[in-house]
Structure formats: C-alpha cells, structure tokens
Write an enzyme that holds these catalytic residues in place. Structure first.
Site, PDB file in Angstrom:
ATOM      1  N   ILE A  44       0.961  -1.314   0.042  1.00 37.81           N
ATOM      2  CA  ILE A  44       0.007   0.011  -0.008  1.00 37.81           C
ATOM      3  C   ILE A  44       0.644   1.295   0.092  1.00 37.81           C
ATOM      4  O   ILE A  44       0.495   2.068  -0.924  1.00 37.81           O
ATOM      5  CB  ILE A  44      -0.874  -0.023   1.288  1.00 37.81           C
ATOM      6  CG1 ILE A  44      -1.861  -1.178   1.384  1.00 37.81           C
ATOM      7  CG2 ILE A  44      -1.759   1.354   1.342  1.00 37.81           C
ATOM      8  CD1 ILE A  44      -2.835  -1.328   0.025  1.00 37.81           C
TER       9      ILE A  44
ATOM     10  N   THR B  31      -4.722  -1.260   8.592  1.00 33.47           N
ATOM     11  CA  THR B  31      -6.158  -1.718   9.028  1.00 33.47           C
ATOM     12  C   THR B  31      -5.811  -2.140  10.435  1.00 33.47           C
ATOM     13  O   THR B  31      -4.860  -2.798  10.627  1.00 33.47           O
ATOM     14  CB  THR B  31      -6.368  -3.080   8.221  1.00 33.47           C
ATOM     15  OG1 THR B  31      -6.300  -2.530   6.894  1.00 33.47           O
ATOM     16  CG2 THR B  31      -7.850  -3.391   8.772  1.00 33.47           C
TER      17      THR B  31
ATOM     18  N   ARG C  71      -8.447   0.717   0.532  1.00 34.93           N
ATOM     19  CA  ARG C  71      -9.352  -0.289   0.354  1.00 34.93           C
ATOM     20  C   ARG C  71      -9.171  -0.729  -1.178  1.00 34.93           C
ATOM     21  O   ARG C  71     -10.147  -1.336  -1.954  1.00 34.93           O
ATOM     22  CB  ARG C  71     -10.676   0.332   0.135  1.00 34.93           C
ATOM     23  CG  ARG C  71     -11.093   0.998   1.582  1.00 34.93           C
ATOM     24  CD  ARG C  71     -11.919   2.289   1.610  1.00 34.93           C
ATOM     25  NE  ARG C  71     -13.423   1.762   1.669  1.00 34.93           N
ATOM     26  CZ  ARG C  71     -14.249   2.851   1.377  1.00 34.93           C
ATOM     27  NH1 ARG C  71     -13.880   3.880   0.687  1.00 34.93           N
ATOM     28  NH2 ARG C  71     -15.525   2.359   1.676  1.00 34.93           N
ATOM     29  N   VAL C  72      -7.899  -0.748  -1.684  1.00 36.62           N
ATOM     30  CA  VAL C  72      -7.690  -1.091  -3.013  1.00 36.62           C
ATOM     31  C   VAL C  72      -7.440  -2.748  -3.385  1.00 36.62           C
ATOM     32  O   VAL C  72      -7.105  -3.525  -2.297  1.00 36.62           O
ATOM     33  CB  VAL C  72      -6.313  -0.561  -3.386  1.00 36.62           C
ATOM     34  CG1 VAL C  72      -6.488   1.188  -3.754  1.00 36.62           C
ATOM     35  CG2 VAL C  72      -5.015  -0.507  -2.531  1.00 36.62           C
TER      36      VAL C  72
ATOM     37  N   LYS D 132     -13.790   0.036   7.265  1.00 34.85           N
ATOM     38  CA  LYS D 132     -12.658  -0.969   6.790  1.00 34.85           C
ATOM     39  C   LYS D 132     -13.154  -2.356   7.255  1.00 34.85           C
ATOM     40  O   LYS D 132     -12.911  -3.245   6.207  1.00 34.85           O
ATOM     41  CB  LYS D 132     -11.306  -0.345   7.090  1.00 34.85           C
ATOM     42  CG  LYS D 132     -10.321  -1.322   6.701  1.00 34.85           C
ATOM     43  CD  LYS D 132      -9.877  -1.103   5.288  1.00 34.85           C
ATOM     44  CE  LYS D 132      -9.174  -2.566   5.072  1.00 34.85           C
ATOM     45  NZ  LYS D 132      -8.848  -2.580   3.444  1.00 34.85           N
TER      46      LYS D 132
ATOM     47  N   ASN E  45     -14.503  -5.895   4.833  1.00 37.09           N
ATOM     48  CA  ASN E  45     -13.682  -6.945   4.620  1.00 37.09           C
ATOM     49  C   ASN E  45     -14.448  -8.362   5.390  1.00 37.09           C
ATOM     50  O   ASN E  45     -14.417  -9.615   4.746  1.00 37.09           O
ATOM     51  CB  ASN E  45     -12.082  -6.770   5.033  1.00 37.09           C
ATOM     52  CG  ASN E  45     -11.393  -6.529   3.729  1.00 37.09           C
ATOM     53  OD1 ASN E  45     -11.859  -6.081   2.830  1.00 37.09           O
ATOM     54  ND2 ASN E  45     -10.219  -5.864   4.213  1.00 37.09           N
TER      55      ASN E  45
ATOM     56  N   HIS F 208     -31.822 -14.408  -9.351  1.00 35.47           N
ATOM     57  CA  HIS F 208     -32.789 -13.675  -8.414  1.00 35.47           C
ATOM     58  C   HIS F 208     -32.181 -12.367  -8.225  1.00 35.47           C
ATOM     59  O   HIS F 208     -30.947 -12.118  -8.155  1.00 35.47           O
ATOM     60  CB  HIS F 208     -32.563 -14.376  -7.114  1.00 35.47           C
ATOM     61  CG  HIS F 208     -33.763 -13.880  -6.162  1.00 35.47           C
ATOM     62  ND1 HIS F 208     -33.691 -12.517  -5.582  1.00 35.47           N
ATOM     63  CD2 HIS F 208     -34.924 -14.335  -5.758  1.00 35.47           C
ATOM     64  CE1 HIS F 208     -34.656 -12.272  -4.897  1.00 35.47           C
ATOM     65  NE2 HIS F 208     -35.674 -13.363  -5.004  1.00 35.47           N
TER      66      HIS F 208
ATOM     67  N   CYS G  97      -5.715  -9.588   3.960  1.00 33.03           N
ATOM     68  CA  CYS G  97      -6.791  -8.618   4.388  1.00 33.03           C
ATOM     69  C   CYS G  97      -7.977  -9.261   4.885  1.00 33.03           C
ATOM     70  O   CYS G  97      -8.228  -9.188   6.178  1.00 33.03           O
ATOM     71  CB  CYS G  97      -7.267  -7.724   3.177  1.00 33.03           C
ATOM     72  SG  CYS G  97      -5.756  -7.152   2.494  1.00 33.03           S
TER      73      CYS G  97
HETATM   74  N1  SAJ Z   1     -12.020 -15.519  -2.685  1.00 29.61           N
HETATM   75  C1  SAJ Z   1     -13.068 -16.419  -2.909  1.00 29.61           C
HETATM   76  N2  SAJ Z   1     -14.191 -16.164  -3.399  1.00 29.61           N
HETATM   77  C2  SAJ Z   1     -14.708 -14.929  -3.858  1.00 29.61           C
HETATM   78  C3  SAJ Z   1     -13.926 -14.050  -3.926  1.00 29.61           C
HETATM   79  C4  SAJ Z   1     -12.375 -14.188  -3.137  1.00 29.61           C
HETATM   80  O1  SAJ Z   1     -12.883 -17.495  -2.257  1.00 29.61           O
HETATM   81  O2  SAJ Z   1     -15.848 -14.988  -4.580  1.00 29.61           O
HETATM   82  C5  SAJ Z   1     -10.837 -15.532  -2.113  1.00 29.61           C
HETATM   83  C6  SAJ Z   1      -9.666 -15.084  -2.953  1.00 29.61           C
HETATM   84  O3  SAJ Z   1      -9.391 -16.316  -3.891  1.00 29.61           O
HETATM   85  C7  SAJ Z   1      -8.569 -14.911  -1.954  1.00 29.61           C
HETATM   86  C8  SAJ Z   1      -9.535 -14.009  -0.725  1.00 29.61           C
HETATM   87  O4  SAJ Z   1     -10.910 -14.581  -1.146  1.00 29.61           O
HETATM   88  O5  SAJ Z   1      -8.123 -15.913  -1.384  1.00 29.61           O
HETATM   89  C9  SAJ Z   1      -9.603 -12.595  -0.946  1.00 29.61           C
HETATM   90  O6  SAJ Z   1      -9.585 -12.027  -2.125  1.00 29.61           O
HETATM   91  P1  SAJ Z   1     -10.166 -10.862  -2.607  1.00 29.61           P
HETATM   92  O7  SAJ Z   1      -9.888 -10.528  -3.975  1.00 29.61           O
HETATM   93  O8  SAJ Z   1     -11.729 -10.822  -2.412  1.00 29.61           O
HETATM   94  O9  SAJ Z   1      -9.776  -9.572  -1.660  1.00 29.61           O
HETATM   95  P2  SAJ Z   1      -8.235  -9.048  -1.336  1.00 29.61           P
HETATM   96  O10 SAJ Z   1      -7.859  -9.789  -0.035  1.00 29.61           O
HETATM   97  O11 SAJ Z   1      -7.364  -9.225  -2.316  1.00 29.61           O
HETATM   98  O12 SAJ Z   1      -8.708  -7.424  -1.236  1.00 29.61           O
HETATM   99  C10 SAJ Z   1      -9.553  -7.127  -0.220  1.00 29.61           C
HETATM  100  C11 SAJ Z   1     -10.515  -6.274  -0.963  1.00 29.61           C
HETATM  101  N3  SAJ Z   1     -11.684  -6.001  -0.017  1.00 29.61           N
HETATM  102  C12 SAJ Z   1     -12.991  -6.020  -0.348  1.00 29.61           C
HETATM  103  O13 SAJ Z   1     -13.289  -6.570  -1.775  1.00 29.61           O
HETATM  104  C13 SAJ Z   1     -14.111  -5.801   0.434  1.00 29.61           C
HETATM  105  C14 SAJ Z   1      -9.886  -4.836  -1.274  1.00 29.61           C
HETATM  106  O14 SAJ Z   1     -10.678  -4.023  -1.732  1.00 29.61           O
HETATM  107  C15 SAJ Z   1      -9.097  -4.184   0.293  1.00 29.61           C
HETATM  108  O15 SAJ Z   1      -8.608  -2.938  -0.141  1.00 29.61           O
HETATM  109  C16 SAJ Z   1      -8.193  -5.279   0.688  1.00 29.61           C
HETATM  110  O16 SAJ Z   1      -8.820  -6.934   0.994  1.00 29.61           O
HETATM  111  C17 SAJ Z   1      -7.376  -4.827   1.768  1.00 29.61           C
HETATM  112  O17 SAJ Z   1      -6.317  -4.392   1.741  1.00 29.61           O
HETATM  113  O18 SAJ Z   1      -8.043  -5.008   2.857  1.00 29.61           O
END
Ligand code: SAJ
Length: 428
Positions: A14, A120, A153-154, A205, A209, A243, A259
């Site tokens: 970040i 965070t 939040r990226v 924040k 997550n 739906h 995160c």
């Molecule tokens: N994952 C699943 N199923 C899904 C989506 C994700 O199993 O449908 C898994 C991914 O494979 C991964 C994990 O979840 O292992 C997290 O991946 P992600 O792409 O959902 O998120 P991060 O951890 O890369 O980034 C998140 C983001 N938060 C949200 O979308 C609410 C990002 O915007 C935040 O800035 C970041 O956390 C952070 O730094 O907190």
C-alpha cells in the site's frame, strides 16, 4: 491545508503505490521503510513487490527525484502510516509496527502537521493508541496537529487504478482533521471523498472485508452441501444469482491474503461476545483447505506415494502474494500425508515449502505426475489448452478447485476432470 512534502512510512503493497501516486501528482515524497533491504533496492531503482504498472511509475518518480527513500522520517507537512498489522498466533492484532511507526514520527512532528493512519486496525486504535504516542511530542492532537484514519481499500492486482478511482473514507479525530485529510487525498483521488470520525472509518474498513469473508464462507459451505447432495454448486449459484437480490460469491480452496483472512479477527478480538457469526465464517474459510484435501483423497483413493502437480500457490489470481495462502496450506498438508507434491507458482518460482518440489516451468511440473490440482486461477492456467497439457503429462485426473476449466474440452482431451463442489458431473 497545503502540502509540499509528505512522508510515507511503510513501503509495502500500500505504502509504495501511495507514495508513487502522490509523487507523480507533484508532491515531494519521502518514502520510509525500516527494512534496509527495501531502502537499498529502491535506491537502486528496483521494486521489491509485484503489482501491475508499479515498477514503471516508481522508476519514473525516483528518476525525477519526486520520491526519495530513507530509513527514518524527516520533517514534512503530512505523515502517512501504512505499515502492516499482522496477527499473533492467538489471532490478536499485532500493532507493534503501527506503534513504532507512530513513535518514529514523534521527533519530527511539528505544529500544523497532518498525520494519517492507513493500516487496517481494530476499532479505537487511532484514538487510544496512535494519538497518545504522537502526543509524546508535547503537541496536542486536534489543537496542534491533525489526525485522521483513512483506510486503504484497494484490490491487489488493481491497486494503482483503485487508489485513484475508489471512494475514499477519511475519519478525523475532529472535523478540521477530516478536512485536512480530504485536502491531501484530493490531490489524486477521483472517487468520492467521504468525511466521518476516526472510529467509524476504522469500522467501515473492517466491515467491508468481514462482509466479504462471511459471504465467501457461505459460498464455501454451499460447495460442501452440493457435494453431499450430488449437485453442481457452480450451476446452482449461477441460477440462484438470477434472483434480483441474490449475489452469491465463488467457493474455492479457501480465503487467503493479508486482508480478508485477517481483518475479521480484529472485530472478533475487540468484541468476542458480539461476533459469533463473524467468528464462525472465519473458521469455515480457514477449514476449506482441509475440504480440498478430503476431495483429493476421495478422488485418488489411497494417496500415500501418489504424485500431484499443484498449479498455483498465490492467495489469488495474478498476484505474487503468498501470505495466508490456502494453496500453500493445501500443498503442505498433502505432503504431510505422504503425497509427493510438485508445485508451480509462476509469480514466485523461488518460493520454498518443506518437502514440496518447486519447479520453474509448467512443463516440468506436469511431467511424471498422477494428478493435476489447480488451486489458483492465474490467467496462464485459465488459458491452458488441455490438448497441449495432455502432451506434457501422463496424468489423466485433473482437479479444478476454482472452476475455470471447461468440462467438455478437458474430457475431449482425455482427462477425467473433477471440480470442487460439483458432485453432479463427477465420474469417479
Ligand atoms: N475469494 C473467494 N471467493 C470469492 C472471492 C474471493 O474464495 O468469490 C478468495 C480469494 O481467492 C482470496 C481471498 O478470497 O483468497 C481474498 O481475495 P479478494 O480478491 O476478495 O480480496 P483481497 O484480500 O485481495 O482484497 C480485499 C478487498 N476488499 C474487498 O473487496 C471488500 C480490497 O478492496 C481491500 O482493499 C483489501 O482486501 C485490503 O487491503 O483490505
């Protein structure tokens, strides 16, 4: 408030993108990291992390002298703390980096400065931990300097774009602080800038997550139910999502990264009596790697001595980050159960896992194996042509845990393809 020079403490996933984005928008930025290796490599123009587009922008702002790196903070108009907040084995937040970053600001803090915490953190960290440390300078928050919490939040993989385009929340310890924070981020943020108080923005924040974690947990639980009832979870989800008020996320091998798999614990830790759902969701996602190992056993029969080629170890597609990665856990677990594991991670070929053979190329991974286990939907793997794969391996079983390979084409190429959460289409 006007800004000429700012200091960003922590040059990780970040801090570095934020520092270079400010620098490319005309601010003089001093990037600070206490890790000498990071400072040294950046001084030589080398970027130590992979994020699309980051290398180019860092190289440019370093060359232009707009970003300079140092191992300690210097006087500046604003300080941004963007250091990691890991957790201890008991899942409690480790705020030692936040504390020491705040301590490092104390000697150079001046009247009129703005301090921003981006890391965070559990609710109340800005007010109860960072503020008292900064006030050791003899200056008072709110009166002599401004203090805000503004979470990043990226999304890794899209950081440079989302830094600019996402809405930004800025929580001040008072209104004047929040307004100073807005003036700073206004320099590059194109999304809405929303002002609130510091504790609300800490909670926002964590809520974001946690919301995602809980929703992934329910998708993972659906994948288990689908296995039990002979259903294809992917088909069921795509139908349910028609739906208008349902949007189920994707099941997979588990939730990793620094995160989503960490932040919900900060709420559980802060209020265990109020968070049974959040806690359970964490446990569901943390046990999903075990579910994959169980699936592997079911498909392979006895697994001791069997050879598997694991494709992908990163925590999600197209990133080089392996922190808290469920794929790493699965590879480790399989090897502990006596499976001969070969792993290929294109974004980090030099990674080491005890008793796992790491290979530098996909072809090397595919030869001499009994099964292929896909754990990460890297573009390179998504685009694999099964006919080409079949020329490189004698394995005839492929297990897709992320639903990116087409059943028909892989079958036509001679593979028995198994998908996580799809008992309906399974042949073994
Ligand atoms: N994952 C699943 N199923 C899904 C989506 C994700 O199993 O449908 C898994 C991914 O494979 C991964 C994990 O979840 O292992 C997290 O991946 P992600 O792409 O959902 O998120 P991060 O951890 O890369 O980034 C998140 C983001 N938060 C949200 O979308 C609410 C990002 O915007 C935040 O800035 C970041 O956390 C952070 O730094 O907190």
């Amino acid at each position: 408030m006007e800004f000429n020079q700012i200091c960003i403490i922590g040059l990780g996933y970040i801090g570095l993108p934020t520092a270079s984005t400010f620098a490319s928008h005309g601010l003089k930025v001093i990037g600070v990291d206490r890790n000498q290796e990071v400072v040294k490599s950046l001084k030589n123009g080398k970027v130590h992390i992979y994020e699309p587009g980051l290398g180019e922008i860092v190289e440019k702002v370093l060359r232009e002298g707009m970003l300079r790196v140092s191992d300690k903070p210097v006087e500046a108009d604003a300080f941004i703390i963007a250091v990691p907040t890991p957790f201890y084995d008991d899942k409690k937040a480790d705020l030692s980096y936040v504390r020491s970053a705040a301590e490092s600001v104390v000697p150079v803090l001046r009247k009129g400065n703005l301090v921003v915490l981006e890391s965070t953190s559990p609710p109340l960290t800005t007010r109860d931990i960072v503020k008292p440390i900064l006030e050791k300078s003899g200056l008072k928050a709110g009166e002599d300097f401004k203090l805000v919490y503004s979470p990043e939040r990226v999304l890794p993989g899209q950081i440079l774009k989302e830094l600019v385009e996402n809405a930004r929340v800025i929580g001040g310890i008072d209104q004047a602080s929040a307004e100073a924070g807005r003036d700073l981020y206004y320099i590059f943020v194109k999304g809405d800038i929303v002002l609130t108080d510091a504790t609300t923005s800490e909670m926002v924040k964590l809520m974001e997550n946690t919301y995602r974690d809980v929703n992934i947990a329910i998708a993972n639980e659906f994948s288990r139910l689908a296995e039990r009832f002979g259903v294809d979870v992917w088909e069921a989800i795509s139908i349910a999502n028609r739906h208008p008020r349902v949007k189920i996320l994707n099941p997979g091998p588990g939730v990793g990264g620094h995160c989503i798999s960490v932040d919900p614990w900060f709420l559980v830790e802060s209020a265990p009596d109020l968070t049974p759902l959040i806690h359970t969701a964490r446990k569901v996602n943390d046990s999903q790697p075990e579910f994959v190992v169980k699936l592997f056993k079911e498909v392979m029969g006895s697994i001791k001595g069997k050879r598997v080629a694991v494709l992908g170890l990163a925590y999600k597609p197209d990133v080089d980050d392996l922190r808290e990665s469920p794929a790493v856990e699965i590879a480790r677990h399989l090897s502990e159960e006596g499976v001969l594991v070969t792993a290929f991670e294109p974004f980090k070929t030099d990674f080491q896992i005890e008793n796992v053979r790491m290979v530098k190329t996909l072809e090397e991974g595919l030869e001499s194996t009994d099964a292929v286990l896909l754990l990460v939907a890297h573009t390179q793997f998504k685009n694999l042509d099964p006919v080409v794969v079949s020329g490189h391996t004698t394995a005839r079983i492929v297990i897709d845990t992320v639903n990116v390979w087409n059943l028909e084409t892989w079958r036509a190429a001679g593979f028995n393809i198994v998908r996580l959460g799809d008992r309906k289409n399974r042949v073994v």
